[in-house]
Design a protein around this motif. Sequence first.
Motif, PDB file in Angstrom:
ATOM      1  N   GLU A  77       0.829  -1.215   0.000  1.00  0.00           N
ATOM      2  CA  GLU A  77       0.000   0.000   0.000  1.00  0.00           C
ATOM      3  C   GLU A  77       0.858   1.258   0.000  1.00  0.00           C
ATOM      4  OE1 GLU A  77      -2.576  -0.628   3.378  1.00  0.00           O
ATOM      5  OE2 GLU A  77      -3.826  -2.055   2.259  1.00  0.00           O
ATOM      6  N   LYS A  78       2.056   1.177   0.551  1.00  0.00           N
ATOM      7  CA  LYS A  78       2.981   2.313   0.579  1.00  0.00           C
ATOM      8  C   LYS A  78       3.826   2.397  -0.697  1.00  0.00           C
ATOM      9  CE  LYS A  78       2.011   3.819   4.723  1.00  0.00           C
ATOM     10  NZ  LYS A  78       1.360   5.109   4.925  1.00  0.00           N
ATOM     11  N   GLY A  79       3.574   1.469  -1.642  1.00  0.00           N
ATOM     12  CA  GLY A  79       4.248   1.560  -2.935  1.00  0.00           C
ATOM     13  C   GLY A  79       5.410   0.614  -3.154  1.00  0.00           C
ATOM     14  N   ALA A  80       5.578  -0.384  -2.309  1.00  0.00           N
ATOM     15  CA  ALA A  80       6.668  -1.351  -2.506  1.00  0.00           C
ATOM     16  C   ALA A  80       6.530  -2.023  -3.876  1.00  0.00           C
ATOM     17  CB  ALA A  80       6.659  -2.403  -1.404  1.00  0.00           C
ATOM     18  N   ASP A  81       7.648  -2.244  -4.523  1.00  0.00           N
ATOM     19  CA  ASP A  81       7.682  -2.900  -5.829  1.00  0.00           C
ATOM     20  C   ASP A  81       7.514  -4.404  -5.611  1.00  0.00           C
ATOM     21  OD1 ASP A  81       8.287  -4.062  -8.292  1.00  0.00           O
ATOM     22  OD2 ASP A  81      10.102  -2.863  -8.603  1.00  0.00           O
ATOM     23  N   PRO A  82       6.378  -4.991  -6.053  1.00  0.00           N
ATOM     24  CA  PRO A  82       6.160  -6.415  -5.812  1.00  0.00           C
ATOM     25  C   PRO A  82       7.050  -7.324  -6.660  1.00  0.00           C
ATOM     26  CG  PRO A  82       4.401  -5.543  -7.165  1.00  0.00           C
ATOM     27  CD  PRO A  82       5.257  -4.374  -6.752  1.00  0.00           C
ATOM     28  N   ASP A  83       7.772  -6.738  -7.621  1.00  0.00           N
ATOM     29  CA  ASP A  83       8.609  -7.539  -8.508  1.00  0.00           C
ATOM     30  C   ASP A  83      10.105  -7.290  -8.315  1.00  0.00           C
ATOM     31  OD1 ASP A  83       6.371  -8.736  -9.740  1.00  0.00           O
ATOM     32  OD2 ASP A  83       6.150  -7.023 -11.081  1.00  0.00           O
ATOM     33  N   LEU A  84      10.476  -6.608  -7.247  1.00  0.00           N
ATOM     34  CA  LEU A  84      11.885  -6.281  -7.001  1.00  0.00           C
ATOM     35  C   LEU A  84      12.648  -7.527  -6.570  1.00  0.00           C
ATOM     36  CD1 LEU A  84      13.941  -3.959  -6.906  1.00  0.00           C
ATOM     37  CD2 LEU A  84      13.248  -3.572  -4.533  1.00  0.00           C
ATOM     38  N   ALA A  85      13.540  -7.987  -7.439  1.00  0.00           N
ATOM     39  CA  ALA A  85      14.296  -9.220  -7.184  1.00  0.00           C
ATOM     40  C   ALA A  85      15.488  -8.953  -6.263  1.00  0.00           C
ATOM     41  CB  ALA A  85      14.784  -9.821  -8.496  1.00  0.00           C
ATOM     42  N   ASN A  86      15.868  -9.987  -5.523  1.00  0.00           N
ATOM     43  CA  ASN A  86      17.048  -9.899  -4.666  1.00  0.00           C
ATOM     44  C   ASN A  86      18.289 -10.376  -5.429  1.00  0.00           C
ATOM     45  OD1 ASN A  86      16.950 -12.737  -4.616  1.00  0.00           O
ATOM     46  ND2 ASN A  86      16.068 -12.821  -2.561  1.00  0.00           N
ATOM     47  N   ASP A  87      19.399 -10.470  -4.730  1.00  0.00           N
ATOM     48  CA  ASP A  87      20.662 -10.877  -5.359  1.00  0.00           C
ATOM     49  C   ASP A  87      20.680 -12.350  -5.765  1.00  0.00           C
ATOM     50  OD1 ASP A  87      21.378  -8.274  -4.828  1.00  0.00           O
ATOM     51  OD2 ASP A  87      22.873  -8.766  -3.302  1.00  0.00           O
ATOM     52  N   ARG A  88      19.711 -13.139  -5.275  1.00  0.00           N
ATOM     53  CA  ARG A  88      19.593 -14.551  -5.668  1.00  0.00           C
ATOM     54  C   ARG A  88      18.619 -14.701  -6.847  1.00  0.00           C
ATOM     55  NH1 ARG A  88      19.416 -13.996  -0.492  1.00  0.00           N
ATOM     56  NH2 ARG A  88      17.197 -14.398  -0.275  1.00  0.00           N
ATOM     57  N   LEU A  89      18.251 -13.564  -7.432  1.00  0.00           N
ATOM     58  CA  LEU A  89      17.366 -13.503  -8.601  1.00  0.00           C
ATOM     59  C   LEU A  89      15.955 -13.982  -8.302  1.00  0.00           C
ATOM     60  CD1 LEU A  89      19.838 -14.742 -11.381  1.00  0.00           C
ATOM     61  CD2 LEU A  89      19.469 -12.409 -10.541  1.00  0.00           C
ATOM     62  N   GLN A  90      15.524 -13.836  -7.045  1.00  0.00           N
ATOM     63  CA  GLN A  90      14.164 -14.192  -6.652  1.00  0.00           C
ATOM     64  C   GLN A  90      13.339 -12.934  -6.437  1.00  0.00           C
ATOM     65  OE1 GLN A  90      14.349 -16.482  -3.006  1.00  0.00           O
ATOM     66  NE2 GLN A  90      13.971 -18.372  -4.108  1.00  0.00           N
ATOM     67  N   THR A  91      12.129 -12.943  -6.991  1.00  0.00           N
ATOM     68  CA  THR A  91      11.156 -11.907  -6.665  1.00  0.00           C
ATOM     69  C   THR A  91      10.428 -12.322  -5.392  1.00  0.00           C
ATOM     70  OG1 THR A  91       9.414 -12.980  -7.938  1.00  0.00           O
ATOM     71  CG2 THR A  91      10.820 -11.374  -9.125  1.00  0.00           C
ATOM     72  N   PRO A  92       9.704 -11.395  -4.761  1.00  0.00           N
ATOM     73  CA  PRO A  92       8.922 -11.816  -3.593  1.00  0.00           C
ATOM     74  C   PRO A  92       7.970 -12.973  -3.910  1.00  0.00           C
ATOM     75  CG  PRO A  92       9.113  -9.442  -3.594  1.00  0.00           C
ATOM     76  CD  PRO A  92       9.692  -9.930  -4.905  1.00  0.00           C
ATOM     77  N   LEU A  93       7.335 -12.972  -5.085  1.00  0.00           N
ATOM     78  CA  LEU A  93       6.422 -14.068  -5.422  1.00  0.00           C
ATOM     79  C   LEU A  93       7.176 -15.393  -5.520  1.00  0.00           C
ATOM     80  CD1 LEU A  93       3.565 -14.993  -6.076  1.00  0.00           C
ATOM     81  CD2 LEU A  93       3.978 -14.358  -8.473  1.00  0.00           C
ATOM     82  N   ALA A  94       8.320 -15.403  -6.162  1.00  0.00           N
ATOM     83  CA  ALA A  94       9.118 -16.634  -6.242  1.00  0.00           C
ATOM     84  C   ALA A  94       9.536 -17.080  -4.846  1.00  0.00           C
ATOM     85  CB  ALA A  94      10.343 -16.431  -7.129  1.00  0.00           C
ATOM     86  N   GLY A  95       9.903 -16.125  -3.992  1.00  0.00           N
ATOM     87  CA  GLY A  95      10.319 -16.457  -2.629  1.00  0.00           C
ATOM     88  C   GLY A  95       9.221 -17.105  -1.815  1.00  0.00           C
ATOM     89  N   VAL A  96       7.992 -16.583  -1.931  1.00  0.00           N
ATOM     90  CA  VAL A  96       6.910 -17.161  -1.123  1.00  0.00           C
ATOM     91  C   VAL A  96       6.423 -18.478  -1.696  1.00  0.00           C
ATOM     92  CG1 VAL A  96       6.205 -14.974  -0.119  1.00  0.00           C
ATOM     93  CG2 VAL A  96       5.037 -15.799  -2.154  1.00  0.00           C
ATOM     94  N   VAL A  97       6.550 -18.667  -3.001  1.00  0.00           N
ATOM     95  CA  VAL A  97       6.236 -19.985  -3.570  1.00  0.00           C
ATOM     96  C   VAL A  97       7.254 -20.994  -3.047  1.00  0.00           C
ATOM     97  CG1 VAL A  97       6.157 -21.345  -5.697  1.00  0.00           C
ATOM     98  CG2 VAL A  97       5.004 -19.129  -5.595  1.00  0.00           C
ATOM     99  N   TYR A  98       8.525 -20.610  -3.052  1.00  0.00           N
ATOM    100  CA  TYR A  98       9.588 -21.465  -2.513  1.00  0.00           C
ATOM    101  C   TYR A  98       9.276 -21.842  -1.059  1.00  0.00           C
ATOM    102  CZ  TYR A  98      14.187 -22.753  -0.703  1.00  0.00           C
ATOM    103  OH  TYR A  98      15.224 -23.400  -0.088  1.00  0.00           O
ATOM    104  N   LYS A  99       8.829 -20.868  -0.267  1.00  0.00           N
ATOM    105  CA  LYS A  99       8.509 -21.107   1.139  1.00  0.00           C
ATOM    106  C   LYS A  99       7.192 -21.859   1.322  1.00  0.00           C
ATOM    107  CE  LYS A  99      10.144 -19.483   4.526  1.00  0.00           C
ATOM    108  NZ  LYS A  99      11.095 -19.747   5.568  1.00  0.00           N
ATOM    109  N   GLY A 100       6.305 -21.780   0.334  1.00  0.00           N
ATOM    110  CA  GLY A 100       5.033 -22.487   0.421  1.00  0.00           C
ATOM    111  C   GLY A 100       3.928 -21.721   1.121  1.00  0.00           C
ATOM    112  N   ASP A 101       3.953 -20.396   1.066  1.00  0.00           N
ATOM    113  CA  ASP A 101       2.976 -19.575   1.776  1.00  0.00           C
ATOM    114  C   ASP A 101       1.895 -19.073   0.820  1.00  0.00           C
ATOM    115  OD1 ASP A 101       1.581 -17.473   3.061  1.00  0.00           O
ATOM    116  OD2 ASP A 101       3.296 -17.079   4.353  1.00  0.00           O
ATOM    117  N   MET A 102       0.758 -19.766   0.801  1.00  0.00           N
ATOM    118  CA  MET A 102      -0.325 -19.438  -0.122  1.00  0.00           C
ATOM    119  C   MET A 102      -0.967 -18.086   0.172  1.00  0.00           C
ATOM    120  SD  MET A 102      -1.560 -20.470  -2.833  1.00  0.00           S
ATOM    121  CE  MET A 102      -2.760 -21.390  -3.721  1.00  0.00           C
TER     122      MET A 102
END
Length: 176
Positions: A77-102
Amino acid sequence: MSEHKPGQPHQPENQLDEDAIAFAQGIFELARNGGTKMLNPLLEAGVPVDIRTSNGDSLLMLATYNGHVDAARLLLEKGADPDLANDRLQTPLAGVVYKGDMDCVNLLLEKGAGVDCRPDGAKTPLMYAAMFNRTNMIERLLEAGADPQLQDAEGNTALSLARAMDAQDAIKHLDR
């Protein structure tokens, strides 16, 4: 070197750097631990919503990766980029799929995360879901428009990665 001004306590520059680093680390811990109530005023005061750790993890990555939906919602809501990848080339969506958090998967998709967004050659969220046999996530990502034919840098698709991991349920979902 900064100039010392009369009437102000003198602090060596390295102390100021250490204080700034400690402040940033405290903000990262708030995101990592779901400190929504404390994060909000800091963001209101001007802390950059997409500030990142030395590993490239954004506040949103830290919140979602650790399952803190309310903190993640605030950051989005404050404007965070939902697609900002980290140094391991993971986006937040890829990270939470990896973690298994639906819950975090649903939040990110609802708030505009790109279902296939990833840095060049990186794995898509669907690839992670396939590798770890997360059929509920496979269905959700496909429903959101994920392309099962995309390839990573090694030429792998979600289906080939599911086969490599012997993820039988994922293979059934993707091999249609």
